[in-house]
Structures are given as structure tokens and as C-alpha cells.
Motif scaffolding. Structure first.
Motif, PDB file in Angstrom:
ATOM      1  N   ARG A   1      -5.037 -38.443 -78.907  1.00 44.70           N
ATOM      2  CA  ARG A   1      -3.876 -37.781 -79.500  1.00 44.70           C
ATOM      3  C   ARG A   1      -4.121 -37.342 -80.948  1.00 44.70           C
ATOM      4  NH1 ARG A   1      -1.697 -42.166 -76.577  1.00 44.70           N
ATOM      5  NH2 ARG A   1      -0.598 -41.482 -74.702  1.00 44.70           N
ATOM      6  N   PRO A   2      -5.251 -36.674 -81.225  1.00 40.94           N
ATOM      7  CA  PRO A   2      -5.480 -36.177 -82.590  1.00 40.94           C
ATOM      8  C   PRO A   2      -4.511 -35.056 -82.920  1.00 40.94           C
ATOM      9  CG  PRO A   2      -7.104 -35.287 -81.102  1.00 40.94           C
ATOM     10  CD  PRO A   2      -6.320 -36.295 -80.306  1.00 40.94           C
ATOM     11  N   ALA A   3      -4.296 -34.841 -84.202  1.00 42.26           N
ATOM     12  CA  ALA A   3      -3.329 -33.833 -84.633  1.00 42.26           C
ATOM     13  C   ALA A   3      -3.717 -32.439 -84.158  1.00 42.26           C
ATOM     14  CB  ALA A   3      -3.210 -33.855 -86.153  1.00 42.26           C
ATOM     15  N   ASP A   4      -5.016 -32.154 -84.028  1.00 43.78           N
ATOM     16  CA  ASP A   4      -5.414 -30.793 -83.637  1.00 43.78           C
ATOM     17  C   ASP A   4      -5.170 -30.524 -82.157  1.00 43.78           C
ATOM     18  OD1 ASP A   4      -7.904 -31.725 -82.230  1.00 43.78           O
ATOM     19  OD2 ASP A   4      -8.531 -32.227 -84.250  1.00 43.78           O
ATOM     20  N   HIS A   5      -5.220 -31.575 -81.323  1.00 38.75           N
ATOM     21  CA  HIS A   5      -4.958 -31.439 -79.879  1.00 38.75           C
ATOM     22  C   HIS A   5      -4.354 -32.755 -79.396  1.00 38.75           C
ATOM     23  CE1 HIS A   5      -7.977 -28.233 -80.380  1.00 38.75           C
ATOM     24  NE2 HIS A   5      -7.481 -27.695 -79.275  1.00 38.75           N
ATOM     25  N   ILE A   6      -3.041 -32.865 -79.461  1.00 38.00           N
ATOM     26  CA  ILE A   6      -2.417 -34.163 -79.184  1.00 38.00           C
ATOM     27  C   ILE A   6      -2.539 -34.576 -77.724  1.00 38.00           C
ATOM     28  CG2 ILE A   6      -0.800 -33.972 -81.104  1.00 38.00           C
ATOM     29  CD1 ILE A   6       1.365 -33.215 -79.082  1.00 38.00           C
ATOM     30  N   HIS A   7      -2.950 -33.662 -76.841  1.00 36.49           N
ATOM     31  CA  HIS A   7      -3.123 -33.998 -75.429  1.00 36.49           C
ATOM     32  C   HIS A   7      -4.552 -34.440 -75.119  1.00 36.49           C
ATOM     33  CE1 HIS A   7      -3.566 -29.689 -76.185  1.00 36.49           C
ATOM     34  NE2 HIS A   7      -4.580 -29.730 -75.335  1.00 36.49           N
TER      35      HIS A   7
ATOM     36  N   GLY B   1      -0.392 -30.227 -72.767  1.00 39.67           N
ATOM     37  CA  GLY B   1      -0.220 -29.097 -73.663  1.00 39.67           C
ATOM     38  C   GLY B   1       0.231 -27.851 -72.929  1.00 39.67           C
ATOM     39  N   ARG B   2      -0.044 -26.717 -73.542  1.00 36.71           N
ATOM     40  CA  ARG B   2       0.398 -25.453 -72.980  1.00 36.71           C
ATOM     41  C   ARG B   2      -0.543 -24.979 -71.875  1.00 36.71           C
ATOM     42  NH1 ARG B   2       0.904 -21.924 -78.354  1.00 36.71           N
ATOM     43  NH2 ARG B   2      -1.075 -23.037 -78.719  1.00 36.71           N
ATOM     44  N   THR B   3      -0.043 -24.082 -71.040  1.00 39.16           N
ATOM     45  CA  THR B   3      -0.812 -23.503 -69.944  1.00 39.16           C
ATOM     46  C   THR B   3      -1.186 -22.076 -70.305  1.00 39.16           C
ATOM     47  OG1 THR B   3       0.314 -24.859 -68.286  1.00 39.16           O
ATOM     48  CG2 THR B   3      -0.735 -22.835 -67.516  1.00 39.16           C
TER      49      THR B   3
ATOM     50  N   TRP C   1     -14.545 -35.707 -72.681  1.00 38.36           N
ATOM     51  CA  TRP C   1     -14.660 -36.761 -73.697  1.00 38.36           C
ATOM     52  C   TRP C   1     -14.343 -36.169 -75.054  1.00 38.36           C
ATOM     53  CZ3 TRP C   1     -17.640 -41.607 -72.814  1.00 38.36           C
ATOM     54  CH2 TRP C   1     -17.744 -42.418 -73.952  1.00 38.36           C
ATOM     55  N   ARG C   2     -13.288 -36.666 -75.686  1.00 41.04           N
ATOM     56  CA  ARG C   2     -12.948 -36.254 -77.048  1.00 41.04           C
ATOM     57  C   ARG C   2     -13.524 -37.280 -78.019  1.00 41.04           C
ATOM     58  NH1 ARG C   2      -9.642 -33.159 -80.741  1.00 41.04           N
ATOM     59  NH2 ARG C   2     -10.443 -33.974 -82.719  1.00 41.04           N
ATOM     60  N   ALA C   3     -14.411 -36.828 -78.895  1.00 38.03           N
ATOM     61  CA  ALA C   3     -15.039 -37.691 -79.889  1.00 38.03           C
ATOM     62  C   ALA C   3     -14.276 -37.612 -81.215  1.00 38.03           C
ATOM     63  CB  ALA C   3     -16.499 -37.282 -80.085  1.00 38.03           C
ATOM     64  N   PRO C   4     -14.536 -38.545 -82.126  1.00 40.01           N
ATOM     65  CA  PRO C   4     -13.809 -38.542 -83.401  1.00 40.01           C
ATOM     66  C   PRO C   4     -14.197 -37.351 -84.283  1.00 40.01           C
ATOM     67  CG  PRO C   4     -14.841 -40.682 -82.986  1.00 40.01           C
ATOM     68  CD  PRO C   4     -15.415 -39.710 -82.002  1.00 40.01           C
TER      69      PRO C   4
ATOM     70  N   PHE D   1     -18.922 -27.830 -71.048  1.00 39.05           N
ATOM     71  CA  PHE D   1     -17.989 -27.297 -72.049  1.00 39.05           C
ATOM     72  C   PHE D   1     -18.226 -28.110 -73.319  1.00 39.05           C
ATOM     73  CE2 PHE D   1     -14.021 -27.569 -74.392  1.00 39.05           C
ATOM     74  CZ  PHE D   1     -13.660 -26.239 -74.493  1.00 39.05           C
ATOM     75  N   VAL D   2     -18.603 -27.442 -74.403  1.00 38.22           N
ATOM     76  CA  VAL D   2     -19.006 -28.150 -75.619  1.00 38.22           C
ATOM     77  C   VAL D   2     -18.285 -27.564 -76.833  1.00 38.22           C
ATOM     78  CG1 VAL D   2     -20.937 -28.815 -77.111  1.00 38.22           C
ATOM     79  CG2 VAL D   2     -21.288 -28.598 -74.635  1.00 38.22           C
ATOM     80  N   ARG D   3     -17.723 -28.455 -77.633  1.00 44.44           N
ATOM     81  CA  ARG D   3     -17.151 -28.081 -78.914  1.00 44.44           C
ATOM     82  C   ARG D   3     -17.721 -28.994 -79.996  1.00 44.44           C
ATOM     83  NH1 ARG D   3     -16.119 -24.071 -76.740  1.00 44.44           N
ATOM     84  NH2 ARG D   3     -14.125 -23.013 -76.469  1.00 44.44           N
ATOM     85  N   GLY D   4     -18.036 -28.396 -81.164  1.00 45.32           N
ATOM     86  CA  GLY D   4     -18.553 -29.167 -82.278  1.00 45.32           C
ATOM     87  C   GLY D   4     -17.892 -28.783 -83.582  1.00 45.32           C
ATOM     88  N   GLN D   5     -17.813 -27.495 -83.847  1.00 41.14           N
ATOM     89  CA  GLN D   5     -17.256 -27.023 -85.111  1.00 41.14           C
ATOM     90  C   GLN D   5     -15.738 -27.178 -85.172  1.00 41.14           C
ATOM     91  OE1 GLN D   5     -18.943 -25.907 -87.834  1.00 41.14           O
ATOM     92  NE2 GLN D   5     -20.883 -26.355 -86.802  1.00 41.14           N
ATOM     93  N   GLU D   6     -15.042 -26.722 -84.137  1.00 42.04           N
ATOM     94  CA  GLU D   6     -13.576 -26.796 -84.127  1.00 42.04           C
ATOM     95  C   GLU D   6     -13.099 -28.231 -84.004  1.00 42.04           C
ATOM     96  OE1 GLU D   6      -9.759 -25.188 -81.473  1.00 42.04           O
ATOM     97  OE2 GLU D   6     -11.809 -24.649 -80.906  1.00 42.04           O
ATOM     98  N   TYR D   7     -13.689 -28.948 -83.084  1.00 38.03           N
ATOM     99  CA  TYR D   7     -13.445 -30.373 -82.877  1.00 38.03           C
ATOM    100  C   TYR D   7     -14.602 -30.888 -82.021  1.00 38.03           C
ATOM    101  CZ  TYR D   7     -11.824 -28.974 -78.232  1.00 38.03           C
ATOM    102  OH  TYR D   7     -11.755 -28.450 -76.975  1.00 38.03           O
TER     103      TYR D   7
END
Length: 275
Positions: free
Chosen positions: A44-50, A69-71, A166-169, A220-226
Motif C-alpha cells: 500500500r505505498p502512496a504511489d500505488h496503494i493497491h 485501483g482503476r481499470t 512483487w512490489r519492492a521498497p 513486467f519490470v519497473r525500476g525508475q517509477e517504482y
């Protein structure tokens, strides 16, 4: 909220939580830590609470949102809809300190869409690393096929998320992203690499597909945004689960203290995938 603790080498390394059946949501692992106690999930981080630690989340199952979240609606963009489903805990087949086997029902609109059999196991690898073996099978209990999609299949390029996630810190600096043969978020995202890794401040996560079908799913990989990594069920085109059919996926995640180089990460993957 009901919780189950996971242990490795005598230390608690994970907490698994599921919500009461009356609430929308999904079971998830958080916090997950290294053997030294460094948290490597975020919920539940502020950038993506879901975003809920490590879980199975799918944004579109026959039009129902099991992501939160939204669809994403084609031609309209992210939209608030009353279409959220729930992954309801049905019971344990096994529940030990080093893992569990769980039955779940994926429900939306008062009907069961999918029945899930989930297995989670902890394996020690070294004094500084352990592995989380996460497999799930989804059976279509209905009489017609169920179509699984993503924002990408609904018109948002590059957003093919949905499946194991997996959402990392989030830290002051973004994590280093690399794969078996690739370097950087742009190169690794969307690839069907044997494994991908995130290396943060004092920790490394290495994600490996452990079945043939899982290895064919793009990452699916994210690093810069989150910081987050998922194995995509419907990255480019929709995936249909026929009536009575079962979809099976398995991802093994190496959770290590320190920063792993490619050779060490690959050696760990070879151990856990062939075990």
C-alpha cells in the motif's frame, strides 16, 4: 486479517495475510525480508496503494478487476469501475513454518470465476540467501471460456502486467535492473529472459520462471517509477482459459543480502529451478 509466518534457518522471513471473505482484496506476502532482516516488499505505498507485497494480481478476468485501483478502458484510460473481484481464502491443505498449500476462490459479481490451488515454500540457499517458491494453478469452474487481459491488451502499450507480482521498497535511488543476458529496465522489461533481478540498498531479488510456460511469459519490470517485477499472463494478447481447464505458473524468487553479480545470481537460479 489472518496471518501466517514463514521461517528460514530459524528466522521469520515472511508474513502472509488474507482478508476476511466479506472484504474485497487478495492474499499477499508482506513484509518479506532477507536473512539479515532487510525488508524487500512494500504494501500500500502512496504511489500505488493497491500494490500488496508479493501476490497474484490480474487486472482483467473477463472484465473483472483482481488487481485493484482503476481499470484501463480502451479509448477512455484509467477509470473507476465497480468491477472488483476478491480472492477468497477457502482453507489450508498444508500449513508449516516453511510453507503452505492453500485453496482460494476468485469471485466477482456473486459468482466463482476461478478456483486456485496455491503452494508457497521457503528454501535455504546460503547464510545470506533463501528462495521463495510460489506456484499457483487457476481452474475455470464455469461452462464457458474465461479471457484474461491486461491494460496492454486493452489499449495501453507496455502495461502488460497481471499474474505473479512483487512490489519492492522504494528507496532514494532506483534499483539496478539486470537479467541473465540483459542490463537495464528498458532492455529487461517485456523480455522472456530466464531470470531478472532487482538490486537495491543491501539486497538483491532474482526472479526465475520455473516451468516452461512461465519462462515463456514476458517480464513486467519497473525500476525508475517504482521498483516492481511481475510475470505477465497477457502481455501482448489475451489469454483464454477454457471451461474446465487449468492454468499453472511457478516463479521462484531468490532473496539475498548484498548485491549479487550476474554469475552468482545465475548460480542460485540454477539451484532453485532444477531442485
Amino acid at each position: 486479517m489472518t496471518t501466517t509466518l514463514l521461517s528460514c534457518a530459524g528466522r521469520t522471513v515472511g508474513r502472509y495475510s488474507h482478508l476476511p471473505a466479506a472484504q474485497d482484496g487478495r492474499p499477499f506476502l508482506h513484509p518479506v525480508t532477507t536473512l539479515a532482516g532487510i525488508p524487500v516488499t512494500e504494501a500500500r505505498p502512496a504511489d500505488h496503494i493497491h500494490h500488496l507485497g508479493a501476490s497474484v494480481a490480474v487486472p482483467d478476468v473477463a472484465g473483472h478487476n483482481f488487481w485493484g485501483g482503476r481499470t484501463f478502458v480502451r479509448g477512455q484510460g484509467p477509470t473507476e469501475l465497480d468491477n472488483h473481484g476478491v480472492q477468497r481464502h477457502l482453507g489450508w491443505k498444508l500449513r508449516d513454518p516453511d510453507g503452505f498449500v492453500e485453496e482460494l476462490s476468485w469471485e466477482a459479481g456473486g459468482a466463482e470465476l476461478l478456483r486456485e490451488h496455491r503452494t508457497v515454500a521457503v528454501t535455504p540457499l546460503s547464510p545470506t540467501a533463501w528462495a521463495l517458491d510460489f506456484s499457483f494453478s487457476l481452474t475455470n469452474r464455469g461452462s464457458t471460456g474465461l479471457s484474461i487481459g491486461s491494460p496492454a491488451t486493452n489499449g495501453r502499450p507496455g502495461a502488460g502486467y497481471g499474474g505473479f507480482f512483487w512490489r519492492a521498497p522504494k528507496e532514494p535511488a532506483p534499483p539496478v535492473v539486470f537479467g541473465a543476458e540483459l542490463d537495464g529496465e528498458e532492455a529487461v522489461h517485456g523480455s522472456a529472459a530466464a531470470w531478472v533481478a532487482l538490486a537495491g540498498d543491501g539486497w538483491t531479488l532474482v526472479f526465475a520462471g520455473a516451468t516452461g510456460e512461465t519462462r515463456r511469459d514476458p517480464w513486467f519490470v519497473r525500476g525508475q517509477e517504482y521498483p516492481g517485477v511481475g510475470s505477465s499472463l497477457a502481455a501482448v494478447r489475451r489469454l483464454t482459459v477454457a471451461a474446465g481447464a487449468t492454468l499453472v505458473r511457478r516463479v521462484v524468487t531468490v532473496v539475498a543480502d548484498g548485491t549479487l553479480d550476474r554469475e552468482t545470481a545465475d548460480a542460485y537460479v540454477r539451484r532453485v529451478v532444477t531442485a
